[in-house]
Design a protein around this motif. Structure first.
Motif, short mmCIF file in Angstrom:
data_model
loop_
_atom_site.label_atom_id
_atom_site.label_comp_id
_atom_site.label_asym_id
_atom_site.label_seq_id
_atom_site.Cartn_x
_atom_site.Cartn_y
_atom_site.Cartn_z
N PHE A 1 -51.97 2.39 37.18
CA PHE A 1 -52.29 1.02 36.80
C PHE A 1 -53.78 0.71 37.01
N ALA A 2 -54.35 1.19 38.11
CA ALA A 2 -55.77 0.95 38.35
C ALA A 2 -56.63 1.68 37.31
N VAL A 3 -56.21 2.87 36.92
CA VAL A 3 -56.92 3.63 35.89
C VAL A 3 -56.91 2.86 34.57
N ALA A 4 -55.73 2.37 34.20
CA ALA A 4 -55.60 1.62 32.94
C ALA A 4 -56.42 0.34 32.97
N ASP A 5 -56.37 -0.38 34.09
CA ASP A 5 -57.09 -1.65 34.23
C ASP A 5 -58.60 -1.44 34.13
N LEU A 6 -59.12 -0.51 34.92
CA LEU A 6 -60.55 -0.27 34.92
C LEU A 6 -61.02 0.25 33.56
N THR A 7 -60.24 1.12 32.94
CA THR A 7 -60.60 1.63 31.62
C THR A 7 -60.71 0.50 30.61
N ALA A 8 -59.71 -0.37 30.59
CA ALA A 8 -59.71 -1.49 29.64
C ALA A 8 -60.94 -2.37 29.83
N ARG A 9 -61.30 -2.61 31.09
CA ARG A 9 -62.46 -3.46 31.37
C ARG A 9 -63.77 -2.79 30.97
N ALA A 10 -63.81 -1.45 31.05
CA ALA A 10 -65.03 -0.72 30.72
C ALA A 10 -65.14 -0.37 29.24
N LEU A 11 -64.06 -0.51 28.48
CA LEU A 11 -64.05 -0.04 27.10
C LEU A 11 -65.10 -0.67 26.19
N PRO A 12 -65.36 -1.97 26.28
CA PRO A 12 -66.40 -2.51 25.38
C PRO A 12 -67.73 -1.79 25.53
N GLY A 13 -68.16 -1.54 26.77
CA GLY A 13 -69.41 -0.83 27.00
C GLY A 13 -69.33 0.63 26.60
N LEU A 14 -68.18 1.26 26.86
CA LEU A 14 -68.00 2.65 26.46
C LEU A 14 -68.07 2.79 24.94
N ARG A 15 -67.52 1.82 24.22
CA ARG A 15 -67.60 1.86 22.76
C ARG A 15 -69.04 1.71 22.29
N ARG A 16 -69.76 0.81 22.92
CA ARG A 16 -71.17 0.63 22.52
C ARG A 16 -71.97 1.91 22.75
N ARG A 17 -71.64 2.63 23.82
CA ARG A 17 -72.38 3.85 24.16
C ARG A 17 -71.74 5.11 23.56
N ARG A 18 -70.60 4.94 22.87
CA ARG A 18 -69.84 6.10 22.38
C ARG A 18 -69.65 7.09 23.53
N GLY A 19 -69.11 6.53 24.61
CA GLY A 19 -69.02 7.27 25.86
C GLY A 19 -67.75 8.10 25.99
N GLN A 20 -67.53 8.56 27.21
CA GLN A 20 -66.41 9.45 27.50
C GLN A 20 -65.62 8.94 28.71
N VAL A 21 -64.30 9.11 28.64
CA VAL A 21 -63.41 8.84 29.76
C VAL A 21 -62.79 10.16 30.19
N VAL A 22 -62.90 10.47 31.47
CA VAL A 22 -62.35 11.72 32.01
C VAL A 22 -61.39 11.36 33.14
N ALA A 23 -60.13 11.71 32.98
CA ALA A 23 -59.13 11.46 34.01
C ALA A 23 -58.86 12.75 34.77
N ILE A 24 -59.04 12.71 36.10
CA ILE A 24 -58.67 13.85 36.93
C ILE A 24 -57.18 13.75 37.19
N ASN A 25 -56.43 14.59 36.51
CA ASN A 25 -54.99 14.60 36.61
C ASN A 25 -54.58 15.63 37.66
N SER A 26 -53.70 16.54 37.35
CA SER A 26 -53.21 17.51 38.33
C SER A 26 -52.33 18.52 37.61
N GLY A 27 -52.13 19.68 38.23
CA GLY A 27 -51.09 20.57 37.75
C GLY A 27 -49.74 19.88 37.75
N SER A 28 -49.58 18.89 38.62
CA SER A 28 -48.33 18.12 38.69
C SER A 28 -48.16 17.20 37.48
N GLY A 29 -49.18 17.11 36.64
CA GLY A 29 -49.03 16.41 35.38
C GLY A 29 -48.36 17.26 34.31
N PHE A 30 -48.16 18.55 34.60
CA PHE A 30 -47.45 19.46 33.70
C PHE A 30 -46.13 19.94 34.28
#
Length: 233
Positions: free
Chosen positions: A109-138
């Protein structure tokens, strides 16, 4: 921010006061002005003091108001790395609803919230989002329902976000480390009652180099998913 710092692209790394997050900040410091995410002024200031160009991003990611206040002051970002997270172990029969809730709040939830808040600026910069997941994500295992549940959900989130943001030029990547020599891993081993053997695990710096590969991809390319596993069993 100094005039020199303003000329650098900007990267926010959450959970950057220790472990994988701090290793990522160290890896990126030569080319980015860094926002060092952490829960306290003391820990973020200590991390910033050792980096070339950095300032604190102080927020309790589990607190809506704290996160909203910190995100309101964000500049446009070139890179957003989600490295903060928690691990809660236990069988389905023994873990509590509050533990489920806390893990999903921190790892999704915190990842989704922060991403949504940062998206306008990320779009302006054509930026990147990198999520550190885990082997436990597979893969999952007995006693890992909560952590794997959050990481499977995080993988779904990044997969959807990647497709939604293609038209805006925002690239989204998911990095899946295996077991890493961190405080969190030591706590997991202690919970399991086994012997901690750091030589069997990835070093945080190895994960940081994988993140560097992701963010260094040219604009025509998205490194969508990276799996980094320990060489030894």
């Amino acid at each position: 921010m100094s005039p020199v710092d303003r000329e650098r692209p900007t990267a926010l790394v959450t959970g950057a006061t220790r472990g994988i997050g701090l290793a990522i900040a160290r890896e990126l410091q030569g080319d980015y002005h860094l926002l060092i995410g952490g829960r306290s002024e003391e820990s973020t200031a200590a991390a910033c003091a050792e980096l070339e160009s950095a300032e604190p991003f102080v927020a309790d990611l589990l607190d809506d108001e704290s996160l909203a206040a910190a995100a309101a002051a964000l500049p446009d970002l070139d890179v957003l790395v989600h490295s903060a997270g928690i691990s809660i172990k236990g069988s389905v029969a023994e873990v509590t609803r509050d533990q489920w809730r806390k893990a999903f709040e921190a790892n999704l939830f915190a990842v989704a919230d922060l991403t949504a808040r940062a998206l306008p600026g990320l779009r302006r910069r054509r930026g990147q989002v990198v999520a550190i997941n885990s082997g436990s994500g597979f893969f999952t295992a007995p006693g890992n329902a909560i952590y794997s549940g959050t990481k499977f959900a995080l993988r779904a989130f990044t997969d959807v976000l990647r497709e939604e943001e293609r038209e805006y030029g925002v690239r989204v990547s998911s990095v899946h480390p295996g077991k890493v020599d961190t405080d969190m891993q030591a706590e997991i081993v202690e919970h399991d009652g086994t012997t901690y053997q750091p030589e069997l695990y990835l070093r945080p710096e190895s994960v940081a180099r994988a993140v560097r590969t992701v963010v260094d991809a040219t604009e025509d390319a998205t490194v969508e998913v990276v799996s980094v596993r320990p060489s030894r069993k």
